[in-house]
Design a protein around this motif. Structure first.
Motif, PDB file in Angstrom:
ATOM      1  N   ASP A  14     -10.508   5.097  -2.311  1.00 35.98           N
ATOM      2  CA  ASP A  14     -11.324   3.651  -2.263  1.00 35.98           C
ATOM      3  C   ASP A  14     -11.400   3.267  -3.764  1.00 35.98           C
ATOM      4  N   GLU A  15     -11.723   4.048  -4.624  1.00 36.24           N
ATOM      5  CA  GLU A  15     -11.991   3.781  -6.112  1.00 36.24           C
ATOM      6  C   GLU A  15     -10.428   3.464  -6.776  1.00 36.24           C
ATOM      7  N   LEU A  16      -9.593   4.123  -6.524  1.00 33.72           N
ATOM      8  CA  LEU A  16      -8.258   3.992  -6.660  1.00 33.72           C
ATOM      9  C   LEU A  16      -7.524   2.563  -6.386  1.00 33.72           C
ATOM     10  N   ILE A  17      -7.810   2.241  -4.945  1.00 40.05           N
ATOM     11  CA  ILE A  17      -7.497   0.974  -4.440  1.00 40.05           C
ATOM     12  C   ILE A  17      -7.997  -0.354  -5.452  1.00 40.05           C
ATOM     13  N   ASP A  18      -9.178   0.024  -5.439  1.00 37.94           N
ATOM     14  CA  ASP A  18      -9.948  -1.019  -6.373  1.00 37.94           C
ATOM     15  C   ASP A  18      -9.442  -1.221  -7.883  1.00 37.94           C
ATOM     16  N   ARG A  19      -9.151  -0.037  -8.329  1.00 34.80           N
ATOM     17  CA  ARG A  19      -8.495  -0.263  -9.592  1.00 34.80           C
ATOM     18  C   ARG A  19      -7.102  -0.790  -9.822  1.00 34.80           C
ATOM     19  N   CYS A  71      -1.779  11.435 -11.190  1.00 31.58           N
ATOM     20  CA  CYS A  71      -1.715  12.639 -10.669  1.00 31.58           C
ATOM     21  C   CYS A  71      -2.997  12.734  -9.487  1.00 31.58           C
ATOM     22  N   THR A  72      -2.401  12.996  -8.169  1.00 38.28           N
ATOM     23  CA  THR A  72      -3.409  13.133  -7.074  1.00 38.28           C
ATOM     24  C   THR A  72      -3.747  14.557  -7.367  1.00 38.28           C
ATOM     25  N   ASN A  73      -2.809  15.567  -7.669  1.00 41.63           N
ATOM     26  CA  ASN A  73      -3.075  17.032  -7.712  1.00 41.63           C
ATOM     27  C   ASN A  73      -2.733  17.470  -6.005  1.00 41.63           C
ATOM     28  N   GLY A  74      -2.001  16.856  -5.272  1.00 40.49           N
ATOM     29  CA  GLY A  74      -1.676  17.312  -4.101  1.00 40.49           C
ATOM     30  C   GLY A  74      -2.453  16.698  -3.085  1.00 40.49           C
ATOM     31  N   THR A  75      -3.812  16.504  -3.170  1.00 39.24           N
ATOM     32  CA  THR A  75      -4.548  15.636  -1.968  1.00 39.24           C
ATOM     33  C   THR A  75      -5.383  14.620  -2.798  1.00 39.24           C
ATOM     34  N   ILE A  76      -5.880  14.057  -2.017  1.00 41.50           N
ATOM     35  CA  ILE A  76      -7.026  13.002  -2.467  1.00 41.50           C
ATOM     36  C   ILE A  76      -7.987  12.492  -1.427  1.00 41.50           C
ATOM     37  N   SER A  77      -9.093  12.470  -2.011  1.00 38.76           N
ATOM     38  CA  SER A  77     -10.355  12.189  -0.864  1.00 38.76           C
ATOM     39  C   SER A  77     -10.286  10.750  -0.679  1.00 38.76           C
ATOM     40  N   ALA A 132       3.438  18.638   2.634  1.00 41.65           N
ATOM     41  CA  ALA A 132       2.324  18.042   1.856  1.00 41.65           C
ATOM     42  C   ALA A 132       2.594  16.634   1.175  1.00 41.65           C
ATOM     43  N   GLY A 133       3.726  16.415   0.626  1.00 46.26           N
ATOM     44  CA  GLY A 133       4.194  15.415   0.176  1.00 46.26           C
ATOM     45  C   GLY A 133       4.385  14.469   1.424  1.00 46.26           C
ATOM     46  N   ASP A 134       4.750  14.647   2.364  1.00 46.27           N
ATOM     47  CA  ASP A 134       4.688  13.725   3.760  1.00 46.27           C
ATOM     48  C   ASP A 134       3.255  13.252   4.115  1.00 46.27           C
ATOM     49  N   ARG A 135       2.152  14.373   3.970  1.00 48.50           N
ATOM     50  CA  ARG A 135       0.983  14.020   4.429  1.00 48.50           C
ATOM     51  C   ARG A 135       0.392  12.928   3.356  1.00 48.50           C
ATOM     52  N   LEU A 136       0.376  13.272   2.193  1.00 50.91           N
ATOM     53  CA  LEU A 136       0.029  12.272   1.147  1.00 50.91           C
ATOM     54  C   LEU A 136       0.613  10.844   1.280  1.00 50.91           C
ATOM     55  N   ARG A 137       1.971  10.875   1.532  1.00 53.01           N
ATOM     56  CA  ARG A 137       2.538   9.457   1.691  1.00 53.01           C
ATOM     57  C   ARG A 137       2.312   8.716   2.873  1.00 53.01           C
ATOM     58  N   LYS A 138       1.621   9.284   3.902  1.00 50.82           N
ATOM     59  CA  LYS A 138       1.195   8.745   4.932  1.00 50.82           C
ATOM     60  C   LYS A 138       0.115   8.218   4.946  1.00 50.82           C
ATOM     61  N   GLN A 139      -0.832   8.818   4.210  1.00 51.10           N
ATOM     62  CA  GLN A 139      -2.136   8.385   3.593  1.00 51.10           C
ATOM     63  C   GLN A 139      -2.149   7.266   2.929  1.00 51.10           C
ATOM     64  N   PHE A 140      -1.025   7.257   1.831  1.00 48.83           N
ATOM     65  CA  PHE A 140      -0.782   5.946   0.989  1.00 48.83           C
ATOM     66  C   PHE A 140      -0.499   4.796   1.926  1.00 48.83           C
ATOM     67  N   ARG A 190      -1.151   4.148   4.813  1.00 48.77           N
ATOM     68  CA  ARG A 190      -2.249   3.481   5.526  1.00 48.77           C
ATOM     69  C   ARG A 190      -3.096   2.826   4.701  1.00 48.77           C
ATOM     70  N   GLU A 191      -3.539   3.356   3.540  1.00 49.11           N
ATOM     71  CA  GLU A 191      -4.501   2.865   2.839  1.00 49.11           C
ATOM     72  C   GLU A 191      -4.144   1.929   1.913  1.00 49.11           C
ATOM     73  N   LEU A 192      -2.809   2.007   1.337  1.00 45.88           N
ATOM     74  CA  LEU A 192      -2.202   1.172   0.371  1.00 45.88           C
ATOM     75  C   LEU A 192      -1.089   0.643   0.970  1.00 45.88           C
ATOM     76  N   PRO A 193      -0.874  -0.142   1.904  1.00 47.09           N
ATOM     77  CA  PRO A 193       0.290  -0.661   2.495  1.00 47.09           C
ATOM     78  C   PRO A 193       1.127  -1.317   1.362  1.00 47.09           C
ATOM     79  N   GLU A 194       0.871  -2.025   0.456  1.00 54.32           N
ATOM     80  CA  GLU A 194       1.581  -2.776  -0.483  1.00 54.32           C
ATOM     81  C   GLU A 194       2.289  -2.003  -1.554  1.00 54.32           C
ATOM     82  N   ALA A 195       2.009  -0.824  -1.498  1.00 54.90           N
ATOM     83  CA  ALA A 195       2.834   0.184  -2.398  1.00 54.90           C
ATOM     84  C   ALA A 195       4.201   0.267  -2.003  1.00 54.90           C
TER      85      ALA A 195
END
Length: 115
Positions: free
Chosen positions: A44-49, A33-39, A64-72, A74-79
């Protein structure tokens, strides 16, 4: 008793989303759960894990979901991204059969009674 390494990880926004997903899945999946946002530090810690795991993103069909999805994206493109119908807006309030259907389309085993 041996511990089985869970290979699939599903990222959702909140506890009610997690509860909804746990209700319909029929295989071991780690749900985060991200609880709506993620720092960025937490991300970075999650990506390593999550390295070498199958990662799925299931967030609400709202701003809010769209913003979170865009962040993922960008940062986790293989998901892999799983989308609920915009008519339902929230994962937690979507019908079980719809959540089961979108999870099944992502090759996540679900309880057949929801199909």
């Amino acid at each position: 008793m041996s511990l089985v390494e869970v290979e699939k990880v599903l990222i959702v926004e909140g506890k009610s989303d997690k509860k909804k997903v746990l209700n319909v899945i029929n295989e071991p999946v780690e749900i985060i759960c991200t609880n709506g946002t993620i720092s960025m530090a937490k991300l970075d810690e999650l990506i390593d894990r999550l390295f070498l795991k199958d990662v799925y993103i299931l967030v609400d069909a709202d701003d809010a979901g769209d913003r979170l999805r865009k962040q993922f994206k960008r940062e986790l493109p293989e998901a892999s991204h799983i989308y609920i119908d915009r008519a339902y807006r929230e994962v937690a309030t979507a019908p079980d059969h719809h959540v089961a259907s979108v999870l099944l389309s992502a090759n996540i085993d679900v309880n057949a009674k929801y199909l």
